[in-house]
Design a protein around this motif. Structure first.
Motif, short mmCIF file in Angstrom:
data_model
loop_
_atom_site.label_atom_id
_atom_site.label_comp_id
_atom_site.label_asym_id
_atom_site.label_seq_id
_atom_site.Cartn_x
_atom_site.Cartn_y
_atom_site.Cartn_z
N GLY A 1 8.81 -12.17 -4.08
CA GLY A 1 8.51 -13.23 -3.15
C GLY A 1 9.38 -14.24 -3.50
O GLY A 1 10.66 -14.20 -4.11
N ILE A 2 9.41 -15.53 -2.69
CA ILE A 2 10.25 -16.65 -2.64
C ILE A 2 10.19 -17.37 -3.80
O ILE A 2 8.94 -17.75 -4.16
N ALA A 3 11.17 -17.26 -4.65
CA ALA A 3 10.98 -18.21 -5.85
C ALA A 3 10.51 -19.65 -5.83
O ALA A 3 10.98 -20.47 -4.53
N GLY A 4 9.70 -20.12 -6.54
CA GLY A 4 9.16 -21.64 -6.36
C GLY A 4 7.89 -21.53 -5.61
O GLY A 4 7.31 -22.65 -5.61
N ASN A 5 7.38 -20.48 -4.90
CA ASN A 5 6.61 -20.63 -4.25
C ASN A 5 5.30 -19.81 -4.45
O ASN A 5 4.20 -20.06 -4.36
N PHE A 6 5.77 -18.67 -5.13
CA PHE A 6 4.81 -17.61 -5.69
C PHE A 6 4.87 -17.24 -7.17
O PHE A 6 6.35 -17.24 -7.53
N ASP A 7 4.01 -16.93 -7.94
CA ASP A 7 4.38 -16.28 -9.13
C ASP A 7 3.38 -15.01 -9.14
O ASP A 7 2.47 -14.64 -8.12
N SER A 8 3.44 -14.23 -10.14
CA SER A 8 2.87 -13.03 -10.13
C SER A 8 2.17 -12.80 -11.53
O SER A 8 2.31 -13.27 -12.63
N VAL B 1 -0.48 -18.58 -5.96
CA VAL B 1 0.21 -19.22 -4.90
C VAL B 1 0.45 -20.68 -5.70
O VAL B 1 -0.48 -21.16 -6.01
N LEU B 2 1.88 -21.25 -5.45
CA LEU B 2 2.02 -22.24 -6.38
C LEU B 2 2.09 -23.60 -5.39
O LEU B 2 1.85 -24.55 -6.06
#
Length: 404
Positions: free
Chosen positions: A301-308, A315-316
């Motif tokens: 995903g888009i860095a800074g918006n999601f983590d796994s 959801v960040l």
């Protein structure tokens, strides 16, 4: 070819219409719900669209298994529904996610998830920017109807009161349902003409005033003779240019002034197209009534918006999210499938246990607070299930798209 692709291609290549219908050659292989920056995204759920928008072609309302939608102020329609009316040929390139449509000397290219469209009219190529990019919802390509209609010279009218998209084509040999139109009936007799009313009286015209007398014009005097031009004198000689003076020495460079203070860093903008995805879980075992979350093999995903995390996407940034999921089993089973937010079931995403089937899909739009974890769970059954393996297709996937 995956089972999902076979399912979509079979849907599109349905039976040929009756002999009075145009022969349509369409090859669509639709995969995933949306394409964002070239990353594969899960197909949308087979749910009924609640918009209630209908489509009329040449005055006849045509059926559609998926209703048009309004996304970002732009009306998107399923192209499969309009191909009869537009008499247009489509070609799908699965590797580039590109749809090419051709009608006569006009052609165009749309890329799923891309707002730039390519057009070719009479051999002249050009590009244009769409209000919204094409997307895939419930195994159907959804594209801006006005772009295609105007390019192919079809008239598109939106009736907000009736919630209807009206399409008028330049020719319509038969209605869109395949039934030939009947012959035109005879013109009825013309009724008798009524009596002509009396003409009103014309008012009298006033008298014209007298024109005053024109005075006499005096005689023009004679033009005097032009005298001869005097001779031009000789041009004087140009004086000698004096020598250039020597250049002075270069002065010293002044000292550089001190640098000003650096301003504060601005706030990061809100990326409304931020996305995250999870796919290729490894699962083969028993489903319990309480539920078993899927452990994902590939996430991004888009860095800074999601983590796994192993069992979900974190959801960040809080906001409104569009979430889709898809589960494919090797053998049809009767199980329940649902999303979890921080371990709690999201009720409107749940597919309760019912008839045994091999494919489950769901789509929701939900507000999610920052730091929440989204998981996909199989539940409400005591069944041994096996997901499709990677060489057979997509066993399961989950996609999250931030919309606001």
């Amino acid at each position: 070819m995956t089972s999902l692709e076979v399912n979509i291609q079979t849907t599109i290549f349905s039976e040929e219409r009756e002999s009075n219908m145009k022969k349509l050659k369409v090859s669509f292989i639709l995969v995933f719900v949306m394409m964002v920056i070239g990353v594969p995204i899960t197909q949308a759920a087979s749910t009924t669209n609640a918009s209630g928008i209908s489509i009329s072609v040449n005055g006849n309302e045509i059926p559609s298994d998926i209703s048009p939608v309004i996304y970002g102020g732009t009306t998107l329609v399923p192209l499969r529904t309009l191909q009869d009316a537009f008499d247009v040929s489509f070609e799908w390139n699965n590797s580039t996610k590109t749809l090419t449509f051709v009608k006569g000397d006009k052609s165009g290219t749309l890329i799923v998830g891309n707002q730039t469209a390519s057009i070719n009219v009479g051999g002249k190529k050009n590009t244009m920017t769409l209000n919204q990019p094409p997307m895939i919802i419930q195994n159907r390509i959804m594209a801006p109807v006005r772009f295609i209609g105007e390019l192919l010279d079809e008239k598109i009218v939106w009736d907000a009161t009736k919630q209807m998209i009206s399409v008028t084509t330049d020719s319509s040999p038969s209605d869109v349902s395949g039934n030939s139109k009947g012959d035109k009936g005879e013109t009825g007799a013309t009724g008798s003409q009524g009596d002509k009313g009396e003409t009103g009286a014309t008012g009298s015209q006033g008298d014209k005033g007298e024109t005053g007398a024109t005075g006499p014009h005096g005689d023009k005097g004679d033009t005097g003779a032009t005298g001869p031009a005097g001779p031009q004198g000789d041009k004087g000689e140009t004086g000698v240019t004096g020598p250039a003076g020597s250049q002075g020495d270069k002065g010293d460079t002044g000292a550089t002034g001190p640098a000003g203070p650096q301003g504060p860093q601005g706030e990061s903008g809100d990326n409304k197209l931020a996305y995250g995805y999870a796919e290729n879980p490894i699962f083969s075992g028993s489903v319990t009534e309480a539920g078993v979350p899927l452990i994902w093999g590939n996430m991004g995903g888009i860095a800074g918006n999601f983590d796994s995390s192993p069992d979900g996407i974190i959801v960040l940034k809080g906001g409104t999210y569009y979430i889709t999921y898809h589960v494919n089993l090797k053998v049809a089973k009767s199980i329940g499938v649902r999303l979890l937010i921080d371990g709690s079931p999201l009720l409107k995403s749940s597919i309760p246990k019912g008839d045994a089937k091999s494919s489950y899909s769901g789509t929701v739009i939900v507000n999610i607070p920052p730091g929440s974890k989204i998981s996909l769970q199989l539940y409400d059954a005591i069944e041994s299930v096996e997901l499709l393996e990677m060489n057979q297709g997509q066993g399961a996937s989950m996609t999250i798209l931030k919309v606001s």
